[in-house]
Scaffold this motif. Sequence first.
Motif, PDB file in Angstrom:
ATOM      1  N   GLY A  22      13.810   0.955  -1.316  1.00 38.01           N
ATOM      2  CA  GLY A  22      13.735  -0.481  -1.100  1.00 38.01           C
ATOM      3  C   GLY A  22      12.351  -1.001  -0.794  1.00 38.01           C
ATOM      4  O   GLY A  22      12.168  -2.205  -0.633  1.00 38.01           O
ATOM      5  N   ILE A  23      11.348  -0.115  -0.709  1.00 38.56           N
ATOM      6  CA  ILE A  23       9.981  -0.542  -0.398  1.00 38.56           C
ATOM      7  C   ILE A  23       9.065  -0.097  -1.533  1.00 38.56           C
ATOM      8  O   ILE A  23       9.028   1.087  -1.882  1.00 38.56           O
ATOM      9  N   LYS A  67       4.180  -0.813   6.472  1.00 37.39           N
ATOM     10  CA  LYS A  67       4.387  -1.151   5.071  1.00 37.39           C
ATOM     11  C   LYS A  67       3.050  -1.422   4.395  1.00 37.39           C
ATOM     12  O   LYS A  67       2.072  -1.778   5.057  1.00 37.39           O
ATOM     13  N   VAL A  94       4.530   4.068   2.244  1.00 39.00           N
ATOM     14  CA  VAL A  94       4.585   3.623   3.631  1.00 39.00           C
ATOM     15  C   VAL A  94       3.781   4.608   4.474  1.00 39.00           C
ATOM     16  O   VAL A  94       3.966   5.830   4.366  1.00 39.00           O
ATOM     17  N   ILE A 145      13.657   6.410  12.569  1.00 42.08           N
ATOM     18  CA  ILE A 145      14.293   6.594  11.263  1.00 42.08           C
ATOM     19  C   ILE A 145      14.339   8.085  10.984  1.00 42.08           C
ATOM     20  O   ILE A 145      13.296   8.750  10.914  1.00 42.08           O
ATOM     21  N   PHE A 164      10.612  -2.074  12.409  1.00 43.22           N
ATOM     22  CA  PHE A 164      10.522  -1.835  10.972  1.00 43.22           C
ATOM     23  C   PHE A 164      11.907  -1.875  10.333  1.00 43.22           C
ATOM     24  O   PHE A 164      12.115  -2.484   9.282  1.00 43.22           O
ATOM     25  N   ALA A 165      12.874  -1.224  10.985  1.00 44.39           N
ATOM     26  CA  ALA A 165      14.212  -1.092  10.404  1.00 44.39           C
ATOM     27  C   ALA A 165      14.941  -2.419  10.298  1.00 44.39           C
ATOM     28  O   ALA A 165      15.795  -2.601   9.421  1.00 44.39           O
ATOM     29  N   LEU A 197       9.965   5.211   0.805  1.00 43.79           N
ATOM     30  CA  LEU A 197      11.270   4.872   1.344  1.00 43.79           C
ATOM     31  C   LEU A 197      12.003   3.965   0.369  1.00 43.79           C
ATOM     32  O   LEU A 197      11.378   3.118  -0.277  1.00 43.79           O
ATOM     33  N   TRP A 219      14.313  -4.030   6.914  1.00 45.75           N
ATOM     34  CA  TRP A 219      14.289  -3.054   5.819  1.00 45.75           C
ATOM     35  C   TRP A 219      15.638  -3.047   5.101  1.00 45.75           C
ATOM     36  O   TRP A 219      16.669  -2.730   5.671  1.00 45.75           O
ATOM     37  N   THR A 220      15.588  -3.414   3.831  1.00 45.70           N
ATOM     38  CA  THR A 220      16.774  -3.349   2.970  1.00 45.70           C
ATOM     39  C   THR A 220      16.673  -2.082   2.133  1.00 45.70           C
ATOM     40  O   THR A 220      15.796  -1.966   1.276  1.00 45.70           O
ATOM     41  N   ARG A 221      17.577  -1.148   2.366  1.00 46.87           N
ATOM     42  CA  ARG A 221      17.447   0.176   1.717  1.00 46.87           C
ATOM     43  C   ARG A 221      18.113   0.192   0.346  1.00 46.87           C
ATOM     44  O   ARG A 221      19.067   0.920   0.091  1.00 46.87           O
TER      45      ARG A 221
END
Length: 313
Positions: free
Chosen positions: A247-248, A295, A252, A279, A306-307, A245, A310-312
């Motif tokens: 930003g991670i 994560k 995941v 998501i 989770f969202a 995903l 979460w910085t995408r």
Amino acid sequence: MRLVFAGTPEFARIAYSALRDAGHDIPLVLTQPDRPAGRGLKLTPSPVKVAALEAGATVLQPRSLRLDGRYPDEATAAREALLAAAPDAMVVAAYGLILPAWVLTLPRLGCLNIHASLLPRWRGAAPIQRAIEAGDARTGVTIMQMDEGLDTGDMLLEEAIDIRPDDTAGELHDALAVLGARLIGPALEGRANGSLAARPQPAEGVTYAAKLDKAEAALDLSQGAQALARRIHAFNPVPGATLRLPGIEGPVKVWRAQALPGGDGAEPGSVLDAGPAGIDLATGAGVLRVMELQKPGGKRQPAEVFARGWTRR
């Protein structure tokens, strides 16, 4: 009856405990050697070994039962123990070793296997996971009289259950373990009194459930959403399906998902939405709604939780 039991994981432990509770005498248990487990990779006994030791049974953990194989001393010791036990039958459930001819013919009633599929479909190592992955509507348990082939023996008892659309391998495993534990008693009784005839497996419909490979865990979002959702559930809890995903850093793990229509024209892997329901990711055909994620190094979380962090980018 006087039995020898051979099995390793929790699926087998449930059957072993049921046989003991029914009053069968099980003086000898065979199981796989202790394996490293957990973050500390501490040597850990199998669930069957733990239960057998608590019951006071003799436990052997040979790495092979082939007298002419790599571990002849271990195989010879197992043979001597089996001869001394003089069992009426040997019950096998998810043991993890191939039984050579000398084992199959040693008990008076032979060796009975508890197999988690409706044979001849899904012979092999991972029948529960492969049934979910393939989208099968039903599966079940077959009690089989073992021969030297890979799950090719004659069938004694068989019972089916439905696979629900959101069933994970862990949930289906638990249901089949209870079913197998319930069927093995009547199968033994029927073989002992001659009321249960063995039936050859049908020649048609043979499929093989290959052992799970960690390389299969990585999801390819160019595939369709239906196939991806089935794989996610088939690989829950082991080895866990993964995706990348934005930003991670790192893969995941995805534990639950749902296939939805839509996403036409969107690039596979692109994030379409992230909200309380899940998501939504574009795939090669349809939308994959991910509802439970983890994560790297983190805990399982509902998609909504989770969202939030979460910085995408």
